[in-house]
Design a protein around this motif. Structure first.
Motif, short mmCIF file in Angstrom:
data_model
loop_
_atom_site.label_atom_id
_atom_site.label_comp_id
_atom_site.label_asym_id
_atom_site.label_seq_id
_atom_site.Cartn_x
_atom_site.Cartn_y
_atom_site.Cartn_z
N HIS A 114 76.39 35.23 2.18
CA HIS A 114 76.62 36.62 2.59
C HIS A 114 77.87 37.24 1.97
CE1 HIS A 114 78.62 33.75 5.17
NE2 HIS A 114 79.60 34.63 5.20
N TRP A 139 76.94 42.32 3.24
CA TRP A 139 76.53 42.07 4.62
C TRP A 139 76.11 43.43 5.20
CZ3 TRP A 139 76.77 42.91 9.78
CH2 TRP A 139 76.22 41.88 10.59
N PHE A 165 74.05 45.54 9.90
CA PHE A 165 74.32 46.64 10.84
C PHE A 165 74.04 48.00 10.20
CE2 PHE A 165 77.56 44.35 13.81
CZ PHE A 165 76.50 43.67 14.40
N MET A 166 74.48 48.16 8.96
CA MET A 166 74.29 49.43 8.28
C MET A 166 72.80 49.78 8.18
SD MET A 166 75.44 50.32 4.43
CE MET A 166 77.16 50.60 4.57
N ASP A 167 72.00 48.75 7.97
CA ASP A 167 70.56 48.94 7.75
C ASP A 167 69.79 48.93 9.06
OD1 ASP A 167 68.23 49.13 6.21
OD2 ASP A 167 67.96 46.96 6.18
N PHE A 180 78.39 47.37 -2.58
CA PHE A 180 79.07 46.31 -1.82
C PHE A 180 79.20 44.99 -2.58
CE2 PHE A 180 78.14 49.41 1.50
CZ PHE A 180 79.41 49.53 2.06
N ARG A 205 82.87 43.53 -3.17
CA ARG A 205 83.25 42.19 -2.67
C ARG A 205 83.57 41.24 -3.82
NH1 ARG A 205 81.05 40.24 2.80
NH2 ARG A 205 80.93 42.11 4.05
N LYS A 260 88.52 38.60 1.65
CA LYS A 260 87.96 39.93 1.97
C LYS A 260 88.23 40.35 3.43
CE LYS A 260 84.45 40.04 4.89
NZ LYS A 260 84.24 40.96 5.98
N LEU A 261 88.59 39.41 4.29
CA LEU A 261 88.66 39.73 5.73
C LEU A 261 89.61 40.88 6.06
CD1 LEU A 261 88.45 36.11 7.23
CD2 LEU A 261 86.64 37.81 7.10
N TRP A 314 90.13 43.43 4.53
CA TRP A 314 89.56 44.73 4.12
C TRP A 314 88.85 45.40 5.30
CZ3 TRP A 314 83.94 44.75 2.65
CH2 TRP A 314 83.46 46.07 2.52
N ASN A 315 87.89 44.68 5.95
CA ASN A 315 87.11 45.39 6.97
C ASN A 315 86.97 44.65 8.29
OD1 ASN A 315 85.28 43.43 6.28
ND2 ASN A 315 83.55 44.82 6.10
N ASP A 316 87.72 43.58 8.50
CA ASP A 316 87.70 42.96 9.83
C ASP A 316 88.84 43.48 10.68
OD1 ASP A 316 85.64 40.37 10.25
OD2 ASP A 316 85.86 41.16 8.24
N PRO A 340 83.21 55.78 6.42
CA PRO A 340 84.04 54.79 7.11
C PRO A 340 83.65 53.35 6.81
CG PRO A 340 82.58 55.88 8.67
CD PRO A 340 82.47 56.63 7.38
N SER A 341 82.38 53.10 6.43
CA SER A 341 81.95 51.72 6.15
C SER A 341 82.73 51.10 5.00
CB SER A 341 80.47 51.68 5.78
OG SER A 341 79.72 52.20 6.81
#
Lengths: 66, 771
Positions: free
Chosen positions: B531, B535, B538-540, B559, B563, B573-574, B576-578, B590-591
């Protein structure tokens, strides 16, 4: 009577707050952005903001994962 | 000190103590070859040279990193791809003499001001897939390799007996020594070598050493991971992080390397010598504060690490249970993060590199081992992370202590938890159907939930047992599928569609049946179903934000490129968006977490002195991504057929799966396929499964079409020479190879769209040979 959440039609419940709607939808992921008819609802208002009938709700889950 | 924090001097893990005669072990070492090099400072994130070691002929040399190489490949994984291209052949396989094991750093690797900046990127030809596998990992080795003087180490050839490679940044010396008496399993050899090679017997000296190793499991399977150590001054113990995917540890042991050790003379906050230290400090401080203030209200990574995902995945029907048959399970709450939080040692900072405020590397100290060679000993278990817990649910193991046992042995044996867990889950399902049985499994009752059988299976792999089952099962799902089919022990359709591998690599731990984009996120990838490229579930599936094939293809362009960028730079990468900025919700897109993207633009410029923008970051990735795909083509794969995925990841294979989510699938037949309610009522479940099967397989083909087109590839998935040139990649050997492959595909009739289009305008492109 009904609302649309992320493009899917569901029943409207009177006096339902954003928090309760998220619970009903089982949206437990913490990084969500909620918009009611395109207006953003601040996280601090999730408990008080009531969902109006016929509204279109976007619950945007930020990616995360992995 | 935070209230309740344990003082360094007061903390004791309570672990069993090992007493070794280290002098005796070291005296048995024989130096095979040595090489001295000039020590130099890092310049704007680069050491400006790489290290080449050939174990067959003893050649050790430096290779210069040119400005052109930086421009085209950036660093990290990009450098690894360039080095591999210059060294291997199209028929090189994982155990070929010329196959290389490469560990790279990246220009931002080793920075202490910005969280998540200690990643190494490892590359090799994988035993599982026969193509390049890249895997990222924390720990101190990558930063230390750079501070010792090298942007990458490239190891070719094979030693005749077990060796260790020592990169001594203190003395400016590389040496290869035989190592006959050291332990092989990682938790032991890391401790031994840390003690043996520390300049002085104190924490400061031990902290300047990092070790790469893989255990006995890596030696005897295709699932070998690499363990990277980082000495924990509180626990007085070298902890481990893993480069898990693709069998890197198996390659290490096939080369007869017991360990690679790097040692630095010193390191500090400016060792990476950034061009603009002030901006770097400013952008880093901003993120440190954000994590400190917001993490506890968002993902809670500092408290429980990635395990916070378990309950979320269960809620969204995405947690794999019983070999991905289901996405949630009544017993799943036993594995929710609070149950692991109880076991984690608390109030100790847990970063795997200095300066990482996210500190998600959780640890259970003083865990009593329940089985195998270390039974009864007390050990530190690094983890578990979400994926390892997901393996537990996939094997229907619901006891956190057994998850820890599985985690501990996977790590010390050098087994990738993901491949091991996913493969065993498949074997368990085959056992349930009678396709495997006790006799065929070498006496093991490998049924769902049998944790003791799982551990016994792993111990037998580590012992190198040679029964048919252990020998084949330790090579992964693909080989077991072939074995079961060859022996005619079961229905080929069930065997092929239930085994969760693609390209020969096992899936990581997410159920993708209801997200077509994520099916592509696993299948339309370079190395296989991991992944880390995208990932999008959720977006989909939940947000419904990318409804068309074109939307999904755009996400499967952006993406993976974004990534990939972390791997070029030596970053995690964590961060970045965690965690997200407080106002992230109020801005466009926002994604993508735009403020953090801008952080990375500023960060790379501050270290390298470049003047790039966010579009150029994507371009850096796109060059390397296409280069890697082109290399896969060169190695004989990298085509549409290689991007195919098992049907278990698209929809229900069995009647039980369909019935368990009947409402969902019936609705799918009505809304997506247009079958009436009345007709559905009269249909048998098998008939409904077949209709959904045909529909979803066609959807995946159409997604592949859209993605290949968006990426600038042929309909058979080959990057075109024009695309490569547009990216600035003008290597004539590569361009000619691609052209030849495309012509060959054309002659074989393979340059056609895969989807079944009723209307020709639905195709991504109707141009004749647009490529």
């Amino acid at each position: 009577m009904g609302i649309e959440v992320n493009g899917r039609k569901i029943d409207w419940i009177e006096n339902e707050s954003v928090s309760k709607l998220l619970k009903r939808m089982k949206y437990t992921f913490p990084l969500v952005v909620v918009k009611i008819n395109k207006d953003i609802v601040l996280r601090s208002e999730f408990n008080n903001k009531i969902i109006p009938d016929n509204s279109k709700i976007d619950v945007v889950h930020m990616i995360s994962g992995g | 000190m935070v209230d309740g924090q344990i003082q360094i001097q007061n903390y004791n893990t309570g672990n069993s103590k090992n007493n070794w005669d280290l002098n005796k072990i070291k005296l048995k070492h024989k130096t095979i070859c040595e090489y001295e090099y000039a020590k130099k400072d890092i310049q704007k994130g680069y050491a400006n040279r790489t290290l080449y070691v050939n174990l067959s002929n003893g050649i050790i040399k430096e290779k210069k990193v040119t400005e052109e190489m930086k421009k085209l490949f950036t660093g990290g994984r990009g450098f690894g791809l360039k080095l591999l291209w210059d060294s291997i052949k199209p028929n090189t396989r994982w155990d070929s003499d010329e196959n290389e094991l490469i560990i790279t750093t990246g220009p931002l690797c080793g920075v202490t001001q910005y969280p998540g900046s200690g990643k190494s990127l490892c590359l090799t030809i994988s035993p599982s897939t026969d193509i390049i596998c890249d895997s990222n990992v924390g720990g101190f080795f990558g930063p230390y390799l750079k501070f010792a003087g090298f942007d990458a180490i490239e190891i070719q050839g094979k030693a005749k007996e077990d060796v260790i490679i020592i990169i001594d940044g203190e003395k400016g010396k590389i040496s290869i020594e035989t190592a006959p008496l050291e332990e092989t399993n990682s938790h032991m050899i890391s401790e031994q070598l840390t003690q043996m090679y520390a300049s002085e017997n104190n924490d400061e000296s031990k902290q300047k050493i990092s070790i790469v190793s893989a255990g006995k499991g890596a030696e005897n399977s295709y699932w070998g991971c690499l363990n990277f150590s980082f000495y924990d001054i509180r626990r007085k113990y070298p902890r481990l992080k893993q480069a898990g995917r693709g069998g890197l540890g198996s390659v290490l042991r096939n080369k007869k390397i017991k360990a690679i050790l790097t040692k630095v003379e010193k390191f500090d906050g400016v060792s990476n010598n950034p061009a603009d230290a002030e901006t770097l400090a400013k952008v880093g401080t901003k993120l440190h504060r954000e994590i400190r203030d917001l993490d506890r209200y968002q993902c809670n990574m500092r408290a429980v690490g990635t395990v916070h995902l378990v309950e979320i995945m269960d809620d969204y029907d995405l947690l794999p249970t019983e070999n991905y048959r289901f996405g949630s399970f009544p017993k799943a709450s036993k594995l929710y993060s609070p149950n692991f939080y109880k076991l984690f040692t608390k109030i100790i900072p847990d970063g795997c590199w200095h300066g990482c405020t996210m500190a998600c590397a959780k640890t259970v100290d003083c865990f009593t081992v329940m089985t195998g060679p270390y039974k009864g000993e007390k050990v530190t278990v690094d983890g578990p992370e979400y994926e390892t817990v997901g393996c537990g649910s996939n094997m229907s193991i619901w006891d956190p202590l057994w998850i820890l046992e599985f985690n501990f042995y996977c790590d010390t044996y050098g087994l990738d938890t993901i491949s091991t867990g996913t493969a065993i889950a498949f074997y368990m399902e085959m056992y349930e159907y009678g396709i495997l049985n006790k006799k065929r499994c070498d006496g093991l009752e490998l049924c769902f939930g049998n944790a003791e059988a799982v551990l016994e299976f792993m111990h037998r792999i580590a012992r190198g047992e040679k029964s048919d089952f252990i020998a084949i099962a330790s090579k992964g799902i693909r080989r077991v599928k072939d074995w079961l089919i060859k022996n005619k022990w079961g229905d080929t359709h069930i065997i092929e569609e239930c085994g969760m591998e693609s390209k020969g690599l096992e899936y990581s731990e997410y159920v993708t049946k209801e997200s077509l984009a994520m099916q592509g996120g696993y299948g339309l990838t370079l190395k296989g179903p991991q992944h880390d490229e995208a990932w999008l579930i959720f977006m989909d599936m939940v947000n419904n934000a990318i409804p068309t094939f074109k939307d999904k293809a755009e996400a499967l362009h952006y993406f993976p490129m974004w990534r990939t960028w972390f791997g070029l730079n030596g970053l995690c990468k964590l961060p970045w968006n965690d965690v997200e900025p407080r106002n992230n919700a109020e801005i466009d897109d926002p994604s993508k977490v735009p403020e953090h993207v801008q952080n990375y633009v500023d960060y790379q410029n501050a270290v390298t002195g470049w003047d790039v923008n966010k579009e150029e970051l994507i371009l850096q990735s796109e060059r390397c991504y296409n280069w890697q795909r082109a290399m896969n083509v060169w190695l004989g794969r990298g085509r549409r057929k290689d991007d195919w995925i098992p049907y278990r990841s698209m929809g229900p294979v069995t009647v039980m799966e369909y019935i368990s989510r009947k409402d969902r699938y019936d609705k799918n037949l009505i809304e997506k396929i247009g079958i009436s309610d009345e007709k559905i009522e009269k249909m048998e479940t098998e008939e409904k499964i077949k209709i959904i099967y045909d529909f979803r397989k066609d959807q995946y083909q159409k997604l592949s079409d859209a993605v290949y087109y968006r990426r600038g590839w042929t309909p058979n998935g080959v990057p075109t020479p024009e695309k490569m040139k547009k990216l600035g990649l003008k290597d004539t050997k590569m361009l000619k190879m691609l052209q030849d492959k495309i012509v060959k595909d054309e002659k074989a009739g393979l340059n056609n769209w895969g989807g079944n289009y009723k209307n020709k305008n639905e195709k991504p492109n109707n141009g004749i040979k647009y490529w």
